[in-house]
Design a protein around this motif. Structure first.
Motif: not given
Length: 811
Positions: A129-132, A146-147, A368-370
């Motif tokens: 869910f984080l930015a790429t 790695t994601e 923030q939850l991510v």
């Protein structure tokens, strides 16, 4: 009565009613009672058919309804089903999306982050869910890789309808010839087992929030997972032997891997668990906590005799622990990185459960939850992340769509299920007992609305009701209370009496012109800097005001009323004192009596002229009597020092030194000004430091009304009262090996520590293909199903007094 008996009431409530009554039991409608003993499972649509037909009629044609507010007023009433409120297993039956497997999340849909670990599915990998371009995506310490996947898609109502078009129509029933045949679900069907009957409603396909994720059960399961792991509970800990083998398979956190020592298999102690001494400290902390009257249960009864773990926690107990006690109790027992992550998660639940939820706060909380979940993944093993931990991520979005959670959680419906269970008198025919008792109760409820001179559930006073006080011209005379306990009489010295009288005069807004006039006369009469004008004003104003009012009275001034004459006169020399009282629906008890009780009602706070708050303890409840039967109730308090040396705020936790006393010459406040707080010992700072906990009491609304006893306890006024800020820290420096305790030997035959003890040795991620049969999906529908609990680790313990019927509500 058998605990495996599964009966499903379907309850409706009207959201057009005011919020203080729409969740009361008297306004809930039992529309259906799906009989047991087995849960309906995928065939629940068969039982919902009568309700759906009536809902369609109410929406399409409407119903002629008489409006009592207008004479002969008849209008066409239409109604719509807004959403459903249910626990997660029942959601699978109602929505048609299976809550099991690699795509168990109904919001993430086919993009659910999941992986297979030993014996279960873990919903692990929230870096998705984080930015790429986020640097955590390339960190190998999370899961050894790695994601690279892009953030998950947002599925619109149109996308959902397109998925449902590919679902094959099933035949209801469990007989092999009528729907009971096992079949493989196709890849294009995803986790859909059926198209819900709710889609027959004309408007249902366009509703964004159809089925609420129940905050009550999610919060309880998250709390149980945290407490079970921290306290090393043998039944609820997620730090199991297989969880350590998962780490070895992933090749991460080598310091926590199982290893062989001779003929023993050893398990290193993890930093996210308490040592034996710290477990006792935490349990003793829980045992020492005292709550205000009606706030929570007595949690000292939930502490094991050996102070090693907590037993029998109900949903509301977990609610209080998550938002009040866990951030305080574990601060000195784990490292800062672990503690800050737990506090951030608890702060989010505080925001979410506020009575007023701001959209901007929820948008920020979603981001923030991510980060919080990613930090948890860096700390806890993958087995910790069951579906309930993952569902926390979607709660802010639902709060934006549906509003405050106290209108969408299961607390009022669980209480209502307890009432239905109490209706059962014939264990052989529970459905009939409930149906008959419900009809009788509805008839009595209808009749009781016309009994004005008889006490009914609609006019029965609340336990902490202080009665009706007459409206006065002077607001200080409205500072009244309902005294409790034995009345005693206290004779104050002249100094204390003068201070109390001046406080009453100075805090009466109707006297502000007279206060300003006296100050102006002092400025004219006294030279600047010669004397302390404020001190002279305090000592001389009472006499000046007495002469002023009586001079105006002799001139027959119309503004001088009986109340002004009484207030200008001196109070009686003898003052009434009480050990306890009720003010504005809140129970206060003096500190001397409070220390002998299992509740804590002596904490008080008052706001200052700016944004500061003053905290103290109630010492005396004094009633000052004036002429003509008027009186004013004052609280005499011990105030604590609130400077930076004696009060510290960190991560939304305010700690105060209760030994530092301040304002010894200004101890009085009006009873109506006091706001209740309670104090919890701060183990990280010593016995003289306490954490301040604010209270928003149940049944207290801005709009007054009678009979509000069934409203849930809303912990805070606004979500903006708490700032959710995630400290990213330095994840590279986290070492999860606890060095204050030796390794723990595992009592079992020695096996290869890197190999699992089951046949399930392969690790799969959410990109791997898997097929599940309908039979496997059915297990999610019953609370007592062992396969479901092992798969998803969902705590399905009933909350209300050993409930005999497993039930789910549709709202």
């Amino acid at each position: 009565m058998s605990l495996s008996y599964s009966m499903w009431p379907v309850v409706l409530t009207t959201y057009n009613l005011p919020p203080w009554i729409c969740m009361k039991a008297e306004y809930l409608m039992l529309s259906l009672l799906i009989p047991g003993p087995q849960s309906p499972g995928k065939d629940i649509d068969v039982f919902l058919r009568p309700l759906i037909d009536e809902l369609k009629e109410l929406w399409v044609h409407g119903l002629d309804t008489r409006d009592a507010a207008y004479e002969n007023g008849v209008f066409r009433m239409r109604a719509a089903l807004l959403w459903t409120v249910n626990d997660f297993p029942a959601r699978s039956s109602l929505s048609g999306w299976s809550g099991q497997g690699y795509r168990a999340c109904p919001t993430c849909n086919e993009d659910t982050p999941s992986m297979r670990v030993i014996g279960k599915t873990a919903y692990f990998g929230h870096r998705h869910f984080l930015a790429t371009n986020h640097h955590w995506r390339s960190n190998l310490q999370f899961d050894g890789r790695t994601e690279r996947k892009r953030p998950p898609r947002r599925f619109s109502t149109t996308d959902i309808l397109e998925q449902l078009r590919r679902v094959k129509t099933g035949i209801p029933g469990k007989h092999p010839n009528y729907g009971g045949v096992k079949r493989k679900r196709g890849d294009d069907e995803l986790n859909w087992r059926k198209k819900s009957i709710f889609y027959e409603l004309p408007y249902w396909a366009t509703i964004e929030l159809k089925h609420n994720l129940d905050v009550m059960h999610i919060e309880k399961n998250v709390c149980d997972s945290l407490l079970g792991t921290l306290l090393v509970d043998p039944h609820k800990s997620k730090d199991t032997d297989n969880a350590r083998r998962d780490l070895a398979k992933l090749g991460i956190r080598h310091e926590l891997h199982l290893f062989e020592d001779g003929n023993k298999l050893m398990k290193p102690a993890a930093d996210y668990t308490f040592s034996e001494a710290n477990r006792r400290k935490f349990c003793r902390f829980i045992r020492s906590v005292k709550f205000p009257d009606g706030f929570a249960s007595n949690m000292s009864k939930n502490v094991a005799q050996n102070d090693s773990r907590l037993l029998g926690l109900k949903s509301h107990d977990c609610h209080v622990i998550m938002q009040r006690l866990l951030p305080v109790g574990c601060r000195s027992l784990v490292t800062k990185n672990i503690w800050s992550t737990i506090v951030e998660l608890c702060t989010f639940f505080k925001q979410l459960c506020a009575s007023t939820v701001n959209v901007s706060d929820m948008v920020e909380a979603q981001k923030q939850l991510v980060l919080i979940l990613c930090k948890l993944e860096r700390i806890f093993p993958p087995a910790f992340f069951d579906i309930m931990i993952h569902l926390v991520l979607h709660l802010p979005e639902e709060a934006i769509l549906g509003g405050p959670v106290h209108m969408r959680w299961m607390y009022p419906f669980e209480r209502y299920l307890k009432r239905l269970k109490d209706y059962v008198r014939n264990a052989a025919k529970p459905e009939g007992s409930i149906a008959e008792s419900y009809v009788v109760d509805e008839a009595l409820t209808f009749c009781s609305r016309y009994f004005n001179d008889v006490e009914t559930r609609f006019n029965r006073p609340d336990r902490n009701d202080d009665g009706m006080h007459p409206t006065r011209q002077l607001s200080v005379f409205e500072s009244q209370c309902k005294p409790l306990g034995k009345q005693s009489y206290v004779e104050l010295d002249n100094n204390d009496r003068d201070k109390a009288e001046f406080y009453i005069l100075n805090n009466s807004p109707e006297l502000e012109p007279y206060l300003n006039e006296h100050k102006q006369e002092l400025h004219v009469r006294l030279r600047e800097g010669c004397l302390n004008i404020n001190e002279v004003h305090r000592t001389e104003f009472a006499g000046w005001f007495f002469e002023k009012i009586y001079a105006m009275h002799r001139m027959q001034a119309p503004e001088v009323t009986t109340e002004f004459l009484s207030l200008s006169s001196k109070t009686n020399m003898v003052v009434s004192s009480y050990p306890a009282c009720i003010v504005n629906g809140v129970r206060f008890v003096t500190h001397d009596r409070d220390v002998r009780l299992r509740t804590q009602n002596s904490g008080v706070s008052v706001p200052g002229t700016g944004q500061e708050m003053f905290y103290g303890q109630l010492q005396q409840i004094l009633e000052f009597s004036y002429l003509n039967g008027f009186s004013v109730v004052l609280f005499r308090c011990k105030w604590f020092k609130c400077d930076s040396k004696h009060m510290v705020t960190e991560n939304n936790i305010t700690s105060i030194d209760i030994n530092g006393e301040a304002y010894k010459d200004d101890q009085f406040i009006l009873a109506s000004q006091a706001k209740q707080v309670f104090y919890v010992v701060d183990p990280s700072r010593g016995p003289n430091w306490c954490v301040v906990q604010h209270v928003k009491h149940r049944s207290i609304w801005d709009i007054t009304d009678d009979g509000l006893s069934d409203i849930d306890l809303l912990q805070h006024n606004s979500s903006s009262n708490f700032t959710l800020f995630v400290d990213l820290g330095n994840l590279q420096e986290i070492n999860l090996l606890r060095r204050d305790q030796d390794v723990i030997p595992i009592v079992q035959p020695v096996t290869n520590a890197s190999q699992p003890v089951t046949d399930d040795s392969s690790f799969l991620n959410d990109a791997d293909e898997i097929e599940l049969s309908d039979e496997e999906d059915e297990s999610v529908e019953e609370y007592a199903d062992e396969e479901t609990d092992a798969e998803n680790d969902i705590d399905t313990e009933e909350d209300d007094d050993d409930r005999s019927y497993h039930a789910s509500d549709s709202d």
